[in-house]
Design a protein around this motif. Structure first.
Motif, PDB file in Angstrom:
ATOM      1  N   ALA A  22      20.255 -60.727 -21.829  1.00 55.29           N
ATOM      2  CA  ALA A  22      21.031 -59.687 -21.151  1.00 55.29           C
ATOM      3  C   ALA A  22      22.449 -59.620 -21.698  1.00 55.29           C
ATOM      4  N   TYR A  23      23.057 -60.804 -21.956  1.00 54.54           N
ATOM      5  CA  TYR A  23      24.408 -60.815 -22.514  1.00 54.54           C
ATOM      6  C   TYR A  23      24.419 -60.230 -23.923  1.00 54.54           C
TER       7      TYR A  23
ATOM      8  N   LEU B  52      10.957 -55.965 -18.559  1.00 50.26           N
ATOM      9  CA  LEU B  52      11.678 -54.894 -17.860  1.00 50.26           C
ATOM     10  C   LEU B  52      13.077 -54.709 -18.434  1.00 50.26           C
ATOM     11  N   LEU B  53      13.754 -55.827 -18.789  1.00 48.86           N
ATOM     12  CA  LEU B  53      15.083 -55.721 -19.373  1.00 48.86           C
ATOM     13  C   LEU B  53      15.022 -54.976 -20.711  1.00 48.86           C
ATOM     14  N   THR B  54      14.106 -55.352 -21.583  1.00 52.74           N
ATOM     15  CA  THR B  54      14.005 -54.702 -22.884  1.00 52.74           C
ATOM     16  C   THR B  54      13.615 -53.228 -22.747  1.00 52.74           C
ATOM     17  N   ALA B  55      12.677 -52.951 -21.838  1.00 54.54           N
ATOM     18  CA  ALA B  55      12.240 -51.559 -21.648  1.00 54.54           C
ATOM     19  C   ALA B  55      13.363 -50.682 -21.121  1.00 54.54           C
ATOM     20  N   THR B  56      14.184 -51.228 -20.201  1.00 53.94           N
ATOM     21  CA  THR B  56      15.288 -50.434 -19.647  1.00 53.94           C
ATOM     22  C   THR B  56      16.343 -50.140 -20.716  1.00 53.94           C
TER      23      THR B  56
ATOM     24  N   ASN C 192      21.696 -57.881 -12.517  1.00 46.10           N
ATOM     25  CA  ASN C 192      20.750 -58.858 -11.966  1.00 46.10           C
ATOM     26  C   ASN C 192      20.415 -59.957 -12.985  1.00 46.10           C
ATOM     27  N   ALA C 193      20.287 -59.565 -14.253  1.00 45.52           N
ATOM     28  CA  ALA C 193      19.873 -60.527 -15.271  1.00 45.52           C
ATOM     29  C   ALA C 193      20.972 -61.509 -15.640  1.00 45.52           C
TER      30      ALA C 193
ATOM     31  N   PHE D 121      12.784 -56.459  -9.182  1.00 42.92           N
ATOM     32  CA  PHE D 121      13.144 -57.230 -10.383  1.00 42.92           C
ATOM     33  C   PHE D 121      13.460 -58.695 -10.065  1.00 42.92           C
ATOM     34  N   PRO D 122      14.257 -59.026  -9.023  1.00 36.82           N
ATOM     35  CA  PRO D 122      14.577 -60.442  -8.781  1.00 36.82           C
ATOM     36  C   PRO D 122      13.362 -61.288  -8.432  1.00 36.82           C
TER      37      PRO D 122
END
Length: 371
Positions: A69-70, A29-33, A55-56, A18-19
């Motif tokens: 992410a927040y 990836l953030l939305t899917a997770t 990480n985000a 991811f990083p």
């Protein structure tokens, strides 16, 4: 998560890198997770979402990724059901309706792209009322007003004709015969005349014959009436007492230096005309005795509202070092309450010294006495 049984295993392999992924991949990836966790809130998706949110928010410098992410973190920690309604909601279909507009209407909307017509997608005539200007019609005034106006005009014309009629000079002078000398006055008339005026001033000025001997004593009285030093207030010198005295010289004032720093000096000299004591002319001289040149040199002046200010342009804005040159500027001040409130001003001095900009504000109150 609905159609793929091992979605968590497949998604976990992407989270390992991811990083290092690009920003669009990280956002997906953030939305899917988050969606996987909302669909299957088990232990494994919970560990995955903790890892990706950490990480985000902490390991990235992308503001879009960090803000999203927040937002997800706040939704999940506050109300998971509300987060499910927001994140898992159906996306509306994006439709292109530009082809539904007629070409003429589309051109008209393009011409009004900066108005509400382009927002409403309606022509301006459909929601803007047209107001016609009233037509002014001439109305004849009442007859009595016309008659009164005519009478006033006739009276004014008669008065002007009367004032412009020729004047009979003998009537004004009381029938005085300018060709012959005046007869000696009767004793009763002589006693009625003032003691101090033994002269027929009008006869002396207008008569062509020599004046009688009795007019001689009038010279001392006229000389006594003249001001000391023979000054004639009308500038005619009728009595021969000499010309007007010279105007008094303008007083000299000491120069002041309201600003002095980094080798720079702002020096003021003052000029006043005794005839206009409220007006002060300040001659500014700006010099640089330092070792570095000064550029972009500007002096601005602020005064109270009872002082009228007029600044003339400066002769330049650059000062060479070692006093090799100077800048001159004239400042005109008019103290409208002279004698009641003192003269004061505030200076703002801006310049670039040794490559660094400098801005200073100086308050000037201690003007020389008499300013």
């Amino acid at each position: 998560a609905d159609r793929i049984d091992n979605a968590d295993e497949l998604l976990e392999t992407f989270l390992e890198t991811f990083p290092e992924e690009t920003s669009p991949v990280q956002l997906q990836l953030l939305t899917a997770t988050v969606k996987l966790f909302l669909k299957k809130p088990t232990e494994r998706p919970q560990q995955m979402i903790q890892l990706v949110l950490s990480n985000a928010t902490q390991e990235t410098d992308n503001p879009d990724l960090r803000d999203r992410a927040y937002i997800y973190w706040r939704l999940l920690s506050t109300d998971p059901e509300a987060a499910k309604d927001v994140i898992l909601s159906e996306k509306p279909v994006i439709a292109d309706d530009t082809s539904s507009l007629e070409p003429e209407m589309l051109n008209e909307l393009m011409n009004n792209i900066g108005t509400l017509a382009s927002v409403y997608q309606k022509l301006p005539d459909t929601f803007v009322a047209r107001v016609r200007n009233p037509v002014l019609m001439s109305v004849d005034p009442p007859a009595d007003l016309v008659a009164a106006a005519n009478a006033a005009n006739a009276a004014e014309e008669a008065q002007q004709e009367q004032s412009s009629a020729p004047v009979d000079i003998p009537d004004l002078l009381g029938g005085l015969d300018l060709g012959a000398p005046a007869a000696a006055p009767a004793p009763a008339a002589a006693e009625a005349a003032p003691a101090a005026s033994g002269v027929d001033m009008l006869g002396d000025l207008l008569s062509l014959s020599p004046a009688p001997a009795a007019a001689a004593p009038a010279a001392p009285a006229a000389a006594a009436a003249a001001p000391a030093g023979g000054f004639d207030p009308f500038g005619l010198d009728m009595l021969g007492g000499g010309g007007a005295p010279a105007a008094p010289a303008a007083p000299a004032f000491p120069t002041t230096t309201p600003y002095q720093k980094n080798g720079l000096a702002v020096e003021f000299s003052f000029e006043k005309n005794p005839a206009t004591p409220a007006v002060t002319v300040i001659h500014g001289k700006y010099t640089n005795t330092g070792t570095f040149p000064v550029t972009n040199f500007i002096v601005q002046v602020a005064v109270p509202n009872y002082i009228q200010l007029r600044m003339e342009p400066a002769s330049g804005n650059a000062l060479p070092p070692q006093g090799a040159g100077h800048i001159a500027q004239k400042i005109n001040l008019n103290n409208t309450v002279q004698g009641q409130k003192p003269l004061m001003m505030r200076l703002k001095v801006d310049y670039v010294f040794n490559g660094a900009p400098v801005s200073e504000i100086v308050e000037v109150k201690n003007f020389p006495q008499g300013i």
